[in-house]
Design an enzyme around this catalytic site. Structure first.
Site, PDB file in Angstrom:
ATOM      1  N   THR A  98       0.825  -1.104  -0.121  1.00 55.06           N
ATOM      2  CA  THR A  98      -0.079  -0.019   0.087  1.00 55.06           C
ATOM      3  C   THR A  98       0.917   1.140   0.098  1.00 55.06           C
ATOM      4  O   THR A  98       0.661   2.002  -0.734  1.00 55.06           O
ATOM      5  CB  THR A  98      -0.926  -0.086   1.188  1.00 55.06           C
ATOM      6  OG1 THR A  98      -1.700  -1.428   1.316  1.00 55.06           O
ATOM      7  CG2 THR A  98      -1.829   1.292   1.125  1.00 55.06           C
ATOM      8  N   HIS A 158      -0.015  -8.982  -7.137  1.00 54.96           N
ATOM      9  CA  HIS A 158       1.027  -9.870  -6.331  1.00 54.96           C
ATOM     10  C   HIS A 158       1.321 -11.020  -7.007  1.00 54.96           C
ATOM     11  O   HIS A 158       2.100 -11.896  -6.210  1.00 54.96           O
ATOM     12  CB  HIS A 158      -0.127 -10.345  -5.202  1.00 54.96           C
ATOM     13  CG  HIS A 158      -0.468  -9.232  -4.160  1.00 54.96           C
ATOM     14  ND1 HIS A 158       0.532  -8.558  -3.454  1.00 54.96           N
ATOM     15  CD2 HIS A 158      -1.802  -8.896  -3.552  1.00 54.96           C
ATOM     16  CE1 HIS A 158      -0.093  -7.684  -2.613  1.00 54.96           C
ATOM     17  NE2 HIS A 158      -1.270  -7.896  -2.828  1.00 54.96           N
ATOM     18  N   ARG A 184       9.932  -7.288   1.802  1.00 54.78           N
ATOM     19  CA  ARG A 184      10.210  -6.924   3.331  1.00 54.78           C
ATOM     20  C   ARG A 184      10.590  -8.057   4.049  1.00 54.78           C
ATOM     21  O   ARG A 184      10.604  -9.177   3.608  1.00 54.78           O
ATOM     22  CB  ARG A 184       8.693  -6.444   3.949  1.00 54.78           C
ATOM     23  CG  ARG A 184       8.566  -6.087   5.174  1.00 54.78           C
ATOM     24  CD  ARG A 184       7.170  -6.068   5.668  1.00 54.78           C
ATOM     25  NE  ARG A 184       7.155  -5.174   7.000  1.00 54.78           N
ATOM     26  CZ  ARG A 184       6.007  -4.884   7.547  1.00 54.78           C
ATOM     27  NH1 ARG A 184       4.779  -5.131   6.740  1.00 54.78           N
ATOM     28  NH2 ARG A 184       5.938  -4.254   8.697  1.00 54.78           N
ATOM     29  N   ARG A 314      -1.433  -0.649   9.782  1.00 52.05           N
ATOM     30  CA  ARG A 314      -1.148  -0.771  11.287  1.00 52.05           C
ATOM     31  C   ARG A 314       0.106  -0.125  12.009  1.00 52.05           C
ATOM     32  O   ARG A 314      -0.078   1.061  12.326  1.00 52.05           O
ATOM     33  CB  ARG A 314      -0.964  -2.424  11.264  1.00 52.05           C
ATOM     34  CG  ARG A 314      -1.394  -2.840  12.867  1.00 52.05           C
ATOM     35  CD  ARG A 314      -1.227  -4.367  12.877  1.00 52.05           C
ATOM     36  NE  ARG A 314       0.151  -4.898  12.429  1.00 52.05           N
ATOM     37  CZ  ARG A 314       1.003  -5.268  13.337  1.00 52.05           C
ATOM     38  NH1 ARG A 314       0.913  -4.977  14.455  1.00 52.05           N
ATOM     39  NH2 ARG A 314       2.122  -5.789  13.009  1.00 52.05           N
TER      40      ARG A 314
END
Length: 349
Positions: A98, A158, A184, A314
């Protein structure tokens, strides 16, 4: 809409949400997968994730894809025709997707939509509403919308690189487009994925998500093969693939935005630097900024899956795995990663 030279000709990228219902965007592709694709999926090895209401995954060419998207992989391989000016943002879920989607859109669209403008699309739309999701377009029979988008097109996926072979041609071949991949640290990615899944499956145990990640049967996994596909392409074809590290993006977002701009052929001018455009993009796309936008506080990422948009924002930190994994779990994943990446030139410190 973005225009050029005072004319009404559209210039990309345009916020996809603003044009997806455009009457000019028609498609001749059936809305349902053809019998050919249905037969293909029925012949694939499958598994289920018990803690996620027995979500079914199918193994297509070595990757575990959501059952409903396996036909999209085949369709992408056969029918996706990239334009030289295309930019594809690629990632594993919860790998920084995102954030990179927002940064890429703000960077490529900055001339039509300066980051400081009060009506910037990212102030009224979720970042994922600004880009078409490739596999979603192909499984829904909406490829014609992609064809109708003005260049440069900015898209999101993805899918493993093997599912979009036209994007990065084989060694020695010309053509293709530009792909920006974000990677990541795997332990943090798995923790973030678990928190995300729990918004819909609150009883899902962390150990179950951890185990399927280690076994390679996570969505779009094995994660190591997904990562390595893009990593190797970035080494072999750096003009086609930019490989970004989430942790480096956190440490120095401005410099990585500059790298992104140079890669897509839109470097920041001295005047833009002086005017603080890079800083404006970084601030607009920061986690705190995006989290505070009304478009990201309500609604769903996908109305069918019911994942709330606010679940996309988050913590956005590193080393969160230390609060969730035992030393044994961390060691197990580290050993898997070290084994799978050995000799590739890629490592996670």
């Amino acid at each position: 809409m973005a225009t050029t030279g005072g004319s009404s000709v559209r210039v990309g990228p345009v916020p996809f949400k603003d044009v997806e219902h455009d009457g000019d965007m028609v498609t001749a592709v059936p809305e349902r997968p053809s019998e050919e694709y249905v037969a293909l999926v029925s012949a694939l090895p499958c598994c289920t994730i018990a803690g996620m209401s027995n979500t079914k995954l199918c193994c297509y060419q070595g990757f575990w894809l959501p059952e409903g998207l396996a036909p999209a992989a085949a369709a992408l391989q056969r029918r996706f025709e990239p334009r030289p000016s295309d930019v594809i943002v690629a990632s594993l879920p919860k790998g920084g997707t995102t954030w990179l989607v927002a940064l890429a859109f703000a960077t490529l669209a900055r001339r039509a939509h300066p980051p400081g403008s009060g009506d910037h699309p990212l102030r009224r739309l979720n970042p994922h509403q600004c880009l078409p999701f490739l596999e979603g377009m192909f499984i829904s029979g909406l490829e014609g919308m992609l064809d109708a988008l003005p260049s440069p097109r900015l898209m999101n996926t993805h899918m493993p690189l093997a599912m979009i072979p036209g994007a990065v041609p084989a060694d020695g071949a010309g053509g293709g487009c530009r792909v920006v991949y974000i990677c990541r640290e795997p332990k943090d990615m798995v923790v973030s994925l678990w928190h995300y899944f729990r918004r819909v499956y609150p009883d899902l145990e962390f150990s179950e998500v951890f185990d399927i990640a280690c076994d390679g049967t996570m969505l779009w996994g094995p994660f190591w093969d997904h990562i390595l596909g893009y990593w190797r392409a970035s080494v072999a074809r750096p003009e086609n693939v930019l490989f970004l590290r989430y942790e480096e993006l956190l440490r120095d977002p401005a410099e990585n935005v500059r790298r992104l701009a140079r890669f897509v052929g839109m470097p920041f001018s001295a005047a833009e630097e002086e005017d603080g455009v890079v800083r404006g993009i970084v601030e607009l796309c920061s986690l705190d900024s995006l989290r505070g936008m009304e478009a990201n506080k309500a609604g769903y990422v996908d109305t069918r899956t019911k994942f709330p948009r606010e679940a996309l924002f988050r913590k956005g930190v590193t080393d969160d795995w230390k609060s969730h994994m035992t030393p044994e779990m961390a060691c197990r994943m580290d050993d898997i990663v070290a084994d799978k990446l050995r000799g590739t030139g890629l490592a996670f410190p």
